[in-house]
Design a protein around this motif. Sequence first.
Motif, PDB file in Angstrom:
ATOM      1  N   GLU A 176      -1.471 -30.236  -3.342  1.00 13.98           N
ATOM      2  CA  GLU A 176      -2.642 -29.782  -4.083  1.00 13.98           C
ATOM      3  C   GLU A 176      -2.891 -28.295  -3.897  1.00 13.98           C
ATOM      4  OE1 GLU A 176      -2.654 -32.028  -1.708  1.00 13.98           O
ATOM      5  OE2 GLU A 176      -4.352 -31.839  -0.343  1.00 13.98           O
ATOM      6  N   HIS A 179      -5.399 -36.970 -11.369  1.00 21.14           N
ATOM      7  CA  HIS A 179      -6.782 -36.502 -11.289  1.00 21.14           C
ATOM      8  C   HIS A 179      -7.677 -37.484 -10.549  1.00 21.14           C
ATOM      9  CE1 HIS A 179      -6.308 -32.913 -13.549  1.00 21.14           C
ATOM     10  NE2 HIS A 179      -5.804 -33.542 -14.580  1.00 21.14           N
ATOM     11  N   GLN A 180      -7.137 -38.697 -10.298  1.00 17.02           N
ATOM     12  CA  GLN A 180      -7.959 -39.700  -9.624  1.00 17.02           C
ATOM     13  C   GLN A 180      -7.778 -39.569  -8.112  1.00 17.02           C
ATOM     14  OE1 GLN A 180      -6.845 -43.470 -11.152  1.00 17.02           O
ATOM     15  NE2 GLN A 180      -7.338 -42.970 -13.270  1.00 17.02           N
ATOM     16  N   PRO A 181      -8.802 -40.003  -7.330  1.00 18.07           N
ATOM     17  CA  PRO A 181      -8.689 -39.927  -5.866  1.00 18.07           C
ATOM     18  C   PRO A 181      -7.505 -40.740  -5.371  1.00 18.07           C
ATOM     19  CG  PRO A 181     -10.926 -40.486  -6.559  1.00 18.07           C
ATOM     20  CD  PRO A 181     -10.061 -40.583  -7.766  1.00 18.07           C
ATOM     21  N   VAL A 231     -17.837 -40.136  -5.717  1.00 18.11           N
ATOM     22  CA  VAL A 231     -16.949 -38.990  -5.476  1.00 18.11           C
ATOM     23  C   VAL A 231     -16.515 -38.901  -4.015  1.00 18.11           C
ATOM     24  CG1 VAL A 231     -17.887 -37.640  -7.395  1.00 18.11           C
ATOM     25  CG2 VAL A 231     -18.902 -37.410  -5.119  1.00 18.11           C
ATOM     26  N   GLN A 239     -12.751 -38.201  -3.544  1.00 17.43           N
ATOM     27  CA  GLN A 239     -12.398 -36.839  -3.964  1.00 17.43           C
ATOM     28  C   GLN A 239     -12.828 -35.814  -2.921  1.00 17.43           C
ATOM     29  OE1 GLN A 239     -14.379 -36.631  -7.753  1.00 17.43           O
ATOM     30  NE2 GLN A 239     -12.583 -37.304  -8.887  1.00 17.43           N
ATOM     31  N   LYS A 240     -14.013 -36.031  -2.349  1.00 24.45           N
ATOM     32  CA  LYS A 240     -14.506 -35.105  -1.328  1.00 24.45           C
ATOM     33  C   LYS A 240     -13.642 -35.176  -0.067  1.00 24.45           C
ATOM     34  CE  LYS A 240     -17.983 -33.232  -3.446  1.00 24.45           C
ATOM     35  NZ  LYS A 240     -18.073 -31.767  -3.649  1.00 24.45           N
ATOM     36  N   GLU A 254     -10.443 -35.954   0.039  1.00 26.62           N
ATOM     37  CA  GLU A 254      -9.190 -35.271  -0.284  1.00 26.62           C
ATOM     38  C   GLU A 254      -9.373 -33.747  -0.266  1.00 26.62           C
ATOM     39  OE1 GLU A 254      -5.684 -35.425  -3.706  1.00 26.62           O
ATOM     40  OE2 GLU A 254      -7.667 -36.268  -4.108  1.00 26.62           O
TER      41      GLU A 254
END
Length: 753
Positions: free
Chosen positions: A33, A125-127, A156, A159-160, A162
Motif C-alpha cells: 500500500e 479497495h475493501q478492508p 471503517v 480500514q483504520k 490497515e
Amino acid sequence: MRVALRPRSGCLVLCLCLSVVTLLLQSLWVPLEMTRDEPAGRSPEEQGQRGLGFRRLALRLEALSTQVQRLSKERDFTQLTRNDLSLILQSFRQDQQGLAHLVERELKRVSQTLDQLSRHHHHHHQPQTPSPHDDQRPHAGPTEKCEVPMDPAYPVCAQKVEFLQARWQSDPCYAFYGVDGTTCSILTYLSQVEDFCPPRLGRNHTALPWHQKPPSYTEKAEIRTTLRPLYEAISNNSGLAMKFIRARMERMSERWTQAGVRMKQSSNRTISAQIRVLLYPGALAGSVGQRFEAMVERGGPLGELVQWADLSACLTILGHNVTFSTSQRQLNSLIGAAPGRGSCPIQRPITFDLIYTDYHGLAHLQGAMGLAFQHYQCHFRILDSFGTEPVFNLASYARSHGYKTLWGSWGLQPLQYMTMFPHTPDNSFLGFVSEEAVRKEVREDELEPESYRKERIAVVYGKQDYMWQGKSEYVKVISEELETHATVYQPPGHASNLPSFIRNHGLLTQEHFLRLLRRAKLFVGLGFPYEGPAPIEAIALGCIFLQPRFDPPHSSENNDFYKGKPTTRQISSQHPYAEEFIGKPYVWSVDVTNSTEIREAVGAILSTEVKSFTPQEFTCVGMLERVHGYITHQNFCSKSAPTWPPESALKVHLGPLGQSCVSVCRRSSLLCEPALFHHLNTLSAFISLGLGCSSTVQEVNHLFPSYSPWGRHCGLQQEPLLFSCAGSDPSYRRLCPCRVHLPGQVALCPDCL
C-alpha cells in the motif's frame, strides 16, 4: 589483476557493501500500500508491521555497518589492521546461516502474500484481513493474537487498522498512546482513544477520554469593576503587539469599569454562569506572528489588535474566567495535545467553554487536536474582520460551485465567525469600542464648549507610502482649503515621498494621534485601508470623514485585496458601515477623480458644525450588551434549531427577482437574521405569502428557500449550513427572515434581551 586495499579502503568498501544490502532489503520490505498515492506529509519509509523479518535483517546489517564506522572513528585509519576486519567478518559469518534461513522464510511469506493479493485484486479497495503474522510481536513475551472485528456498528474499523499498520510511525503520537505496530495495540488505540473500533473483549466500554465533560462551573458571572485579572492573564505574553494591546486596555480601563457598573444596574440583564474562555490570536503566534510584530511599528494594520484588546476587557468585565495566549506551544499544553504532529486526539477534555481565535489559530487547533477538532468545533468563535459567507464555509459546496478559497471551508456554523463591522449578517457582529467614545462617555451637557472647537486642519488616513499612490491631486484639492497633516511611517534615512504641501508627523502613538484628531475638522480617507476602526474614532472626536466612493464597487472579482477572501460583498466606498449606518453630516463620499465634487464637498463640510458621535454598538456598554447576549443565547453545540432571536422577532419578506436577503431586508430598514431561516423553510411559509407551488424541491442550494415564478417552483433548503442572507439569482425570489434592531445596536432586537 589483484588490487591491494589499504585498511581504510577495505573498511569503506565493506561499509558500502553492507549499506547496499541494507537498502535492498528495506526496499523489499516496503508494503504494497505504500506504493499508492501518499497523503501530504507522509513519507514512504513510514512502515507498518508487515515485513518485520526483513526489518530485523536490515537492522542487523545496519548495526554491523555502524560497528565498522565506529571502529574507523575510534582508531587512526593507519592502525586499523586485518585482524579488526577479520573480527567483523567473523561476526557476520556467525550470523550468516541464521540470516539465510530468515531471508528464505520471509521471501516465501512475501510470495504467498503476493499470490493472495493478486487473487483478490478486484477487492483491493475493501478492508483486507491481516495475516497471522500481524498479530504477533516478536519481542513481546507471551504471544497475544487479535482479530479485527467485523461489526456493522463500526464499518471503517478494518480500514483504520490497515491504515495504522502501514503508517503508525508517521506521527510519534501513536506510539505515545501505546501503538507499536501490532494489531492488538492498534485495536486498543482505535477503541479507547479514537472510536472507530468496538471495545476489546474483557474491557469496559467507557467514553473516550476527550469526550468526557470536565467539571462545570457553578459560580455566577458577576460584573467586575477592575481589569486586574486580565492583566495577570496576559502577563506571560510579550512583544510589540501585546504591548499595544496592554496599553489600550490600561488607557480604557476606567471607562470599562464605569460601563460595567452601569450594566450591573440595568434591569434587563440576565445573570449567566461564569464560563472559562481561551483567547488565542493565531496571527500573533509562530512565524506569522513574527511578521505581524515587524509591522506594528511601521504603520501596519492594528484593527485586529484593537478587537482582541476590547474583547478581552469585555469578557473580564462580564465576570468570566479569561486565559490569553499567543504561543502555539502553550496552546498545545492548554488543550492537552498529544506529543507529535497532531494526528491523534487530545489527551483529555478541553476545559474551556469557548475558544476565541482567528483563521490562523483555527489551523493551529486543527493541527494539534486530530479527531477531537470536529468534536469541539462548536465551541470555537472566529474573529474574522471581513466576514465568511456560507457558500465559502461548506467545503463540498465551495468546491463544486467555484467558491473555494484559501480561507473558509471549515464547516462551522456561519454565525461562529465574528466580524469587525455588521457587514455580513450571516456572521455575528463582534465589533470593538471607539476609544474616544470611552474617554468621553459622559452626559453631553457635561462637556466643555471647547471640546468641539476645531482648527482648519485635515488629517489624512494612511500610514504607509503605498496608500498615497495616485491620490496626490485629490489631497491637493483638500489642501487648498485646509492645512493637511499626515502620520506616515518614515524609515530612518529615507526621504519622504509625500507632496510638499503635506505636514507629516511620522508614525504617532495612539495618544498623540487622538490628540491630533481632536484638533482636526476633517479626516480624509484615501481608499485604503478598508473598513478599519480609525474613521469611527475620528467621528467620535468630532471630525467629519471624507472618503472615496468606488464605481464600480470593489469586490473579489476586480480587487486584489478582496480576491481570495470568503465573501462576495460589493464594497461601494472605503468604509461602507460609516456610509450606510452613520452617513451625512458625519460621512461624505466623493469621486476622487472629480475635483469639482471634492471642492463642493469640502466647502459644505467647512460650513457644517457637528458634535462627537458614536453609535451605541461602539461604546463599552454596547459591546458588553452584545457579547453578553451572544454568550447567554448562542449555542452551536445543540442539534436542535436555534431559538435566539425568538420567532416573535421574525418579519418575513419575499424579495424581488435577483436580490439577496441582505438587500431585501436593508431596503425596509431591517436586518437579515439567518438564525430565523428555519421558520421559512416549510411549504406553509410559501402558502402564507400567497404563493402556489406547482412543485416543491429540497436541494443543497444557498439561495433556498426561494420561489421561481416560471413554473411556480418552490425550493426548500436541505443543508442548514447553507442558510444564507447573501446570494442572489435573476431566476429566484428569495424568502427572507428580516428583523428589527435596537437603535444603534444592529446585533440585538427588542425581543432579544
